[in-house]
Design an enzyme around this catalytic site. Structure first.
Site, PDB file in Angstrom:
ATOM      1  N   ARG A  87       0.807  -1.223   0.000  1.00 50.30           N
ATOM      2  CA  ARG A  87       0.000   0.000   0.000  1.00 50.30           C
ATOM      3  C   ARG A  87       0.841   1.275   0.000  1.00 50.30           C
ATOM      4  O   ARG A  87       0.362   2.322  -0.428  1.00 50.30           O
ATOM      5  CB  ARG A  87      -0.941   0.002   1.199  1.00 50.30           C
ATOM      6  CG  ARG A  87      -2.011  -1.050   1.006  1.00 50.30           C
ATOM      7  CD  ARG A  87      -3.096  -0.882   1.995  1.00 50.30           C
ATOM      8  NE  ARG A  87      -4.087  -1.926   1.833  1.00 50.30           N
ATOM      9  CZ  ARG A  87      -5.070  -2.119   2.668  1.00 50.30           C
ATOM     10  NH1 ARG A  87      -5.207  -1.341   3.716  1.00 50.30           N
ATOM     11  NH2 ARG A  87      -5.941  -3.085   2.471  1.00 50.30           N
ATOM     12  N   ASP A 147     -16.055   9.003   7.780  1.00 49.76           N
ATOM     13  CA  ASP A 147     -14.931   8.080   7.628  1.00 49.76           C
ATOM     14  C   ASP A 147     -13.640   8.867   7.845  1.00 49.76           C
ATOM     15  O   ASP A 147     -13.600  10.090   7.663  1.00 49.76           O
ATOM     16  CB  ASP A 147     -14.920   7.437   6.233  1.00 49.76           C
ATOM     17  CG  ASP A 147     -14.108   6.143   6.222  1.00 49.76           C
ATOM     18  OD1 ASP A 147     -14.691   5.058   6.380  1.00 49.76           O
ATOM     19  OD2 ASP A 147     -12.864   6.222   6.070  1.00 49.76           O
TER      20      ASP A 147
END
Ligand SMILES: C[S@@+](CC[C@H](N)C(=O)[O-])C[C@H]1O[C@@H](n2cnc3c(N)ncnc32)[C@H](O)[C@@H]1O
Length: 281
Positions: free
Chosen positions: A46, A151
């Site tokens: 990532r 979020d």
């Protein structure tokens, strides 16, 4: 040459134990997400894009950058680390339970005709849009229904706000729901679809870190916090569910993810069914 050695040699960047431990510490402090050593490959894959974008050649330099408190990069870093997997009407039994039990109960008991709910850890918005459709289909049109969707990941919040998805991602919606609530794109938007304005109006998307202060106003009639706490340790979960209990209305419901549980985490809720809880204290 052994397989492990070969693998190491093939890697574009070197991620040492020291780098990984530092990354885990920063992630834990900033997000509550626990990165066990098993997540090492995930962290590597990532973050390599960030290293390439920044023209860095080793994780050590990247660690120095984020350790130095570069806020812009820390934002990119957190966005890269979060796992955002979601889908429309995911864990569909929750939406069935809302339609058959929770919403009829609220319609009976709320003379002010207001419903307030929170989708905490909403990712790219599929969860709050599924809630919005459930409300449209099960609550009278003259009711005032609002969904707060939050979020940590700013890219996800932006995607949710926009409400545009690839058509392939809409498999959780029935044919009639697609017809009623989704506008298909044409021309350069071919293959994409946008949630209807009446759904988008019902939802307020905001960036919010569950580890920080919550500038939100309760009480909520129910909270969805699904597949979020699975990444947190038990102590963090205990604090989080205490805070949720304090923000929920009397008898209100809480929905968590399929592999999550409040066992040994909170005694403020009773279990009603699979991952469905009701506040008791
Ligand atoms: C796997 S997704 C779950 C999405 C949706 N609730 C569902 O069940 O389909 C988990 C989400 O939690 C968010 N998240 C992780 N840590 C967070 C934090 N500290 N504060 C707010 N959101 C967080 C991630 O960004 C991610 O989008």
């Amino acid at each position: 040459m052994g397989v492990v050695q070969l693998k190491k040699k093939e890697r574009e960047f070197n991620l040492t134990d020291k780098d990984f431990n530092l990354i885990s510490k920063i992630v834990g402090d900033r997000t509550g997400i626990v990165l066990s050593p098993a997540k090492r490959d995930m962290v590597y894959s990532r973050l390599t894009r960030r290293l390439r974008t920044l023209g860095l050649t080793q994780f050590k330099d990247y660690c120095e950058l984020i350790q130095g408190g570069d806020e812009a990069e820390l934002l990119e870093f957190t966005n890269a680390i979060t796992t955002n997997l979601t889908s429309f009407f995911r864990e569909n039994h929750h939406f069935d339970y809302l339609a058959k039990t929770v919403l009829p109960g609220l319609i009976k008991k709320k003379p002010n005709k207001k419903i307030r709910v929170w989708s905490a850890g909403c990712s790219s918005g599929e969860e709050p849009y599924s809630l919005a459709i459930t409300f449209k289909e099960n609550v009278p049109a003259n009711w005032d229904v609002k969904i707060l969707a939050t979020d940590l990941d700013t890219n996800m919040v932006a995607k949710g706000k926009n409400g545009t998805y690839e058509v392939d991602k809409l498999t959780g919606l029935s044919k009639s729901q697609l017809k009623k609530w989704v506008q298909r794109g044409r021309g350069n938007q071919e293959g994409m679809a946008r949630m209807s304005e009446s759904l988008r109006e019902m939802i307020t998307f905001k960036q919010l870190n569950l580890m920080h202060e919550w500038p939100v106003k309760g009480p909520f009639d129910f909270i969805f916090c699904r597949n979020v706490v699975i990444y947190f340790d038990k102590d963090t979960q205990r604090v989080l569910f205490e805070r949720y209990a304090n923000l929920l209305d009397h008898d209100a419901h809480l929905f968590i993810g399929h592999s999550e549980s409040l066992h040994n985490v909170s005694n403020r809720f009773k279990l009603l069914g699979k991952t469905i809880y009701q506040k008791i204290g």
